[in-house]
Design a protein around this motif. Sequence first.
Motif, PDB file in Angstrom:
ATOM      1  N   SER A  27      -7.414   4.165  -0.042  1.00  0.00           N
ATOM      2  CA  SER A  27      -8.252   3.739  -1.020  1.00  0.00           C
ATOM      3  C   SER A  27      -7.636   2.594  -1.732  1.00  0.00           C
ATOM      4  O   SER A  27      -6.188   2.304  -1.635  1.00  0.00           O
ATOM      5  CB  SER A  27      -8.800   4.676  -1.913  1.00  0.00           C
ATOM      6  OG  SER A  27      -7.807   4.905  -2.910  1.00  0.00           O
ATOM      7  N   ASP A  28      -8.369   2.054  -2.625  1.00  0.00           N
ATOM      8  CA  ASP A  28      -7.771   1.023  -3.640  1.00  0.00           C
ATOM      9  C   ASP A  28      -6.567   1.447  -4.706  1.00  0.00           C
ATOM     10  O   ASP A  28      -5.917   0.863  -5.140  1.00  0.00           O
ATOM     11  CB  ASP A  28      -8.769   0.296  -4.269  1.00  0.00           C
ATOM     12  CG  ASP A  28      -9.707  -0.647  -3.381  1.00  0.00           C
ATOM     13  OD1 ASP A  28      -9.161  -0.792  -2.027  1.00  0.00           O
ATOM     14  OD2 ASP A  28     -10.480  -1.165  -3.912  1.00  0.00           O
ATOM     15  N   HIS A  85     -11.523 -12.698  -3.299  1.00  0.00           N
ATOM     16  CA  HIS A  85     -10.643 -11.524  -3.811  1.00  0.00           C
ATOM     17  C   HIS A  85     -11.901 -10.991  -4.894  1.00  0.00           C
ATOM     18  O   HIS A  85     -11.419 -10.082  -5.527  1.00  0.00           O
ATOM     19  CB  HIS A  85      -9.371 -11.836  -4.182  1.00  0.00           C
ATOM     20  CG  HIS A  85      -8.536 -12.181  -3.213  1.00  0.00           C
ATOM     21  ND1 HIS A  85      -7.314 -12.824  -3.599  1.00  0.00           N
ATOM     22  CD2 HIS A  85      -8.415 -11.913  -1.961  1.00  0.00           C
ATOM     23  CE1 HIS A  85      -6.724 -13.232  -2.328  1.00  0.00           C
ATOM     24  NE2 HIS A  85      -7.219 -12.546  -1.403  1.00  0.00           N
ATOM     25  N   HIS A 127     -13.529  -0.484   1.949  1.00  0.00           N
ATOM     26  CA  HIS A 127     -12.083  -0.774   1.676  1.00  0.00           C
ATOM     27  C   HIS A 127     -11.211   0.359   2.431  1.00  0.00           C
ATOM     28  O   HIS A 127     -10.405  -0.055   3.015  1.00  0.00           O
ATOM     29  CB  HIS A 127     -11.613  -0.791   0.272  1.00  0.00           C
ATOM     30  CG  HIS A 127     -12.078  -2.016  -0.565  1.00  0.00           C
ATOM     31  ND1 HIS A 127     -11.838  -2.329  -1.689  1.00  0.00           N
ATOM     32  CD2 HIS A 127     -12.845  -3.070   0.121  1.00  0.00           C
ATOM     33  CE1 HIS A 127     -12.470  -3.547  -1.900  1.00  0.00           C
ATOM     34  NE2 HIS A 127     -12.992  -3.933  -0.973  1.00  0.00           N
ATOM     35  N   ARG A 158       0.928  -0.996  -0.078  1.00  0.00           N
ATOM     36  CA  ARG A 158       0.033   0.026  -0.159  1.00  0.00           C
ATOM     37  C   ARG A 158       0.861   1.343  -0.069  1.00  0.00           C
ATOM     38  O   ARG A 158       1.482   1.528   1.064  1.00  0.00           O
ATOM     39  CB  ARG A 158      -1.043  -0.026   1.346  1.00  0.00           C
ATOM     40  CG  ARG A 158      -1.700   1.334   1.197  1.00  0.00           C
ATOM     41  CD  ARG A 158      -2.750   1.297   2.522  1.00  0.00           C
ATOM     42  NE  ARG A 158      -3.885   0.151   2.346  1.00  0.00           N
ATOM     43  CZ  ARG A 158      -4.844   0.306   1.576  1.00  0.00           C
ATOM     44  NH1 ARG A 158      -4.814   1.230   0.608  1.00  0.00           N
ATOM     45  NH2 ARG A 158      -5.535  -0.779   1.540  1.00  0.00           N
ATOM     46  N   GLU A 200     -15.913   0.938  -2.057  1.00  0.00           N
ATOM     47  CA  GLU A 200     -14.672   1.932  -2.070  1.00  0.00           C
ATOM     48  C   GLU A 200     -14.779   2.162  -0.451  1.00  0.00           C
ATOM     49  O   GLU A 200     -13.691   2.293   0.137  1.00  0.00           O
ATOM     50  CB  GLU A 200     -14.830   2.872  -2.886  1.00  0.00           C
ATOM     51  CG  GLU A 200     -14.443   2.316  -4.248  1.00  0.00           C
ATOM     52  CD  GLU A 200     -14.549   3.383  -5.315  1.00  0.00           C
ATOM     53  OE1 GLU A 200     -13.522   3.895  -5.853  1.00  0.00           O
ATOM     54  OE2 GLU A 200     -15.833   3.991  -5.643  1.00  0.00           O
ATOM     55  N   CYS A 225      -7.595  -2.041  -9.785  1.00  0.00           N
ATOM     56  CA  CYS A 225      -6.749  -1.991  -8.312  1.00  0.00           C
ATOM     57  C   CYS A 225      -6.735  -3.622  -7.978  1.00  0.00           C
ATOM     58  O   CYS A 225      -7.723  -4.469  -8.163  1.00  0.00           O
ATOM     59  CB  CYS A 225      -7.106  -1.310  -7.263  1.00  0.00           C
ATOM     60  SG  CYS A 225      -6.945   0.553  -7.878  1.00  0.00           S
ATOM     61  N   GLN A 226      -5.907  -4.004  -6.962  1.00  0.00           N
ATOM     62  CA  GLN A 226      -6.142  -5.221  -6.241  1.00  0.00           C
ATOM     63  C   GLN A 226      -7.043  -5.042  -5.065  1.00  0.00           C
ATOM     64  O   GLN A 226      -7.420  -3.872  -4.740  1.00  0.00           O
ATOM     65  CB  GLN A 226      -4.579  -5.778  -5.776  1.00  0.00           C
ATOM     66  CG  GLN A 226      -4.052  -5.988  -7.093  1.00  0.00           C
ATOM     67  CD  GLN A 226      -2.437  -6.508  -6.577  1.00  0.00           C
ATOM     68  OE1 GLN A 226      -1.833  -5.838  -5.639  1.00  0.00           O
ATOM     69  NE2 GLN A 226      -2.116  -7.699  -7.102  1.00  0.00           N
ATOM     70  N   VAL A 227      -7.174  -6.036  -4.370  1.00  0.00           N
ATOM     71  CA  VAL A 227      -7.912  -5.953  -2.966  1.00  0.00           C
ATOM     72  C   VAL A 227      -7.015  -6.096  -2.206  1.00  0.00           C
ATOM     73  O   VAL A 227      -5.818  -6.746  -2.289  1.00  0.00           O
ATOM     74  CB  VAL A 227      -9.150  -6.862  -2.816  1.00  0.00           C
ATOM     75  CG1 VAL A 227     -10.289  -6.229  -3.792  1.00  0.00           C
ATOM     76  CG2 VAL A 227      -8.835  -8.267  -2.867  1.00  0.00           C
ATOM     77  N   TRP A 228      -7.083  -5.670  -0.772  1.00  0.00           N
ATOM     78  CA  TRP A 228      -5.989  -5.618   0.190  1.00  0.00           C
ATOM     79  C   TRP A 228      -5.490  -7.222   0.401  1.00  0.00           C
ATOM     80  O   TRP A 228      -3.993  -7.169   0.351  1.00  0.00           O
ATOM     81  CB  TRP A 228      -6.536  -4.994   1.275  1.00  0.00           C
ATOM     82  CG  TRP A 228      -5.539  -4.710   2.404  1.00  0.00           C
ATOM     83  CD1 TRP A 228      -5.555  -5.092   3.714  1.00  0.00           C
ATOM     84  CD2 TRP A 228      -4.105  -4.346   2.424  1.00  0.00           C
ATOM     85  NE1 TRP A 228      -4.490  -5.003   4.410  1.00  0.00           N
ATOM     86  CE2 TRP A 228      -3.479  -4.570   3.500  1.00  0.00           C
ATOM     87  CE3 TRP A 228      -3.170  -4.104   1.407  1.00  0.00           C
ATOM     88  CZ2 TRP A 228      -2.014  -4.167   3.906  1.00  0.00           C
ATOM     89  CZ3 TRP A 228      -1.849  -3.779   1.653  1.00  0.00           C
ATOM     90  CH2 TRP A 228      -1.492  -3.774   2.865  1.00  0.00           C
TER      91      TRP A 228
END
Length: 679
Positions: free
Chosen positions: A193-194, A622, A457, A115, A454, A236-239
Amino acid sequence: MALDAHRAPHPRGALTTDQGVAVDDTDNSLHLGERGPTLLADFQLREKLTRFDHERIPERVVHARGAGAYGFFEPYESLAEYTCADFLQEPGRRTPVFVRFSTVQGPRGSADTVRDVRGFATKFYTRHGNYDLVGNNMPVFFIQDAAKFPDFVHAVKPEPPNEIPTGASAHDTFWDFCSLQPESTHMLMWVMSDRAIPRSYRMMQGFGVHTFRLVNAEGRGTFVKFHWRPKLGVACQVWDEAQLAAGRDPDFHRRDLWEAIASGAYPEWELGVQLIPEEHEFAFPFDLLDPTKLVPEELVPVRPVGRMVLDRNPQNFFAETEQVAFHTANIVPGIDFTNDPLLQGRNFSYLDTQLLRLGGPNFAQLPVNRPLTEVRTNHRDGQGQQLIQPGTSYSPNSVGGGCPFTMGGGRLAEGVFEHYQERVDGQAIRRRSASFADHYSQAAMFWHSMADWEQEHITAAFAFELGHVGDRAVRRRMVGNLVRVDAELAAEVARRIGEPVPEQEAAAPAPEVPRISPALSLAALGGSGISTRSVAVLACDGVDGAQLSAGRDWLAAQDAAVAVLAPHGGEVSDRAGDGVPVDRALSATASVLHDAVLLPDGTGALAEDPDAVRFVAEALRHGKPIAVLGSGRELARAAGLADPQDTPGVAVPAPDGQADADFWRHVTHLIEQHRFPQR
Ligand code: HDD
C-alpha cells in the motif's frame, strides 16, 4: 541540555594530534628529500590515516539508513491508573526523547523514497531510566516468531551473487520466502500500500506493533498497543513519484525532517494507547500475542494520551544518529513485555547487535545513549570504557559502604523495576500456537477497508513487484495466496503479470473479525491545514507579479513552503517590469520535490519550455493539486491538462477570472487533500 557536557566545542587554536601535540603541517607527509620515500617516523601521517581508516563502524544489519532528532514528550493526562511509568504520570511534564526514523532493506547510502517499511524508534530519557519504543510505521510484522527473522532478512536483502536490488523487495528471494510463509500476507498488504512510500517521516504513523503491558503501582497489568499519529496527517507519495524522487533527491526524507526542524516547523505526533484489560485477553478472534494481527480501532478505540514534538536536530550525525542504540528490552518500571514470541526474540537481538556494532559493552556511555538518571552498577572495564571507576564492584559489600545496594521489591512507584508476576504453566515445546493460524482474515479486512484508489495502488504494487520475479512458480504461488485474501485482487494481479489464477477457494474469514476497519484507510487519516507543504509557483518574464505575490503571500500565511521556480535563477521581470526573485531554476529542481503547483497568469510562454511542461505534466500525473490562472492555461494544456475546470484537484478561478480570497481558500483546501489519485 544534559548532553552539553559531552559536546566538544569547535576547536579554537592550533591543530594537534590525539596526544595534544601541536602540528606544524597537515598537508605534506614526512619524506626523505624533496622527492624521496615517506618515512615510518611520520607519526602524524600514520595517526591521521589510521583514524581515517577506522571511521566506519558496521552499519545496522537492518534499518541502516535513517535520520534522527531530539524533542520531548508530554502527557495530556495522568495514566497512573494503568501504569507507574514516570513519563506518563503528570500532565504537561516533559520527558526528553531522541527519535530515529529509517528504511529497513537498503544500506546506509540508499535512497529514502523506496517502497519499504519505515522504522520509528523512540528513546524516552525518563527519570526512572531509558525507555525505548522500537516500532515501525505499520502495525503488524512479516513473521510471528523471532526464530524466522534471519530467514526473512536474508530473503529481503539484496541477493548474494550480485547484491541486487538495493532498497527494494521486488526480487525472487523475497517473494519466494513470503509465498511460502502465508503469515506474511497481512504485512504484505501494508507494504504494497502507499504506507510504504510516505511523503515524509513527519507524515507517517508509528506503532509499537506488539501487545505490551502497562503495570500500575499496585502491580496490576493492562495490555496496551502503542500508536503515534502525526499532527500533519498521514500523507504518502504515489509510486511513480517516489521512484523519480529517489533519483532527484535520494535524501528527500532526511532533508525534509532536517529542514522542517531547522525552520522551526517542529513535527509533532500524538501518542495513543489501546488499553485491554487482562480479563479480555481471549476476547478477540485473534491472539493478542500474534504480531501479524492488529486490534481494530472499532473494537478498542485509540485513546490519545500525550504528544511528542521534535524540536532539535543533531549536531553530528555519526555521534548521535549512527551511534544511538535502541533495544526493545530497555523498559522502565510501569511497562513490561508480553509473551509475543517475536518480541521475546527481539529482546535478545538488539543488545547482541549493539555489542558488535558499537564495539563492546560500554555503548550506553555514549552521550546519546546515556540515561539522565545516575548509573550505578558493578559492571566494569571492557572495550570503550570511558569512566575511571574507583571502589568495589560487587554486591553485597561492606567496604564500599554497601553501595550500590538493591532496593527490594514492591516499590514500583518509587522507580524500582520489578518484573510483572505473570503465571505461566506449560511444557517446553517448539510449536506455533494454533491461535496464530489464521493468516488471511486481517489481510482481507485491510484490503476491504481501502478506498478504490488505494486498492488500485496495492494491485499495481503487487504487479510491479511480482513482475520483477523471474521464477514463475514463485509468482503463481504468491497469486495463490492472494486468492485467499480476495479473488478479484488475485485475478487482476495475475492478469497484469501474465499468470493463470489458480483454482482455489478464498479463505473463510474468521468469525467476528470485522470485514472493514475504516480507520485503516488513508482517506481517514488526512491532516488539517497545509503547514510545510511545498508549493511550486511557476514564473517567467511577463508573469502577473501582483497575482503571483497574492498567491505566494496567501499560501505562506498558511505556513506552506512556497518556492518561485523559473527557467533561470536570479529574477524574472513581471508584466509591470518589476523584478520577481526566483528561488530556484526549473532545471535545478523537479516536480516530485513539491506537493502542489501554481501557474499564475502570464506563464503561458512556458508552454514552449520543456522543463516547465514536464514539471506540470508530472504533477498532473501524480495527482497533485494545480491552480491554473489566466494564460497559465496554455502551459497546462501543453502538459496535457485539457480540461482544468473538470479535473479533480485542479483550481481555476470563476469565469470573471478573479483570484479572490475564495479562490485561494479553495486552493488551500485542495492542497490539504494532498493528492488526487482518482484523477
Ligand atoms: Fe528490529 C533494528 C523495528 C523485528 C532485530 N528494528 C530495528 C530498528 C527498528 C526496528 C525501528 C532500527 C532502530 C534504530 O533506529 O536504530 N524490528 C522492528 C519492529 C519489529 C522488528 C517494529 C517487529 C515488530 N528486529 C525484529 C526482530 C529482530 C530484530 C524479530 C530479531 C530477532 N532490529 C533487529 C536488529 C536491529 C534492528 C538486528 C538492527 C540494528 C539494531 O537492531 O540496532 O537487532
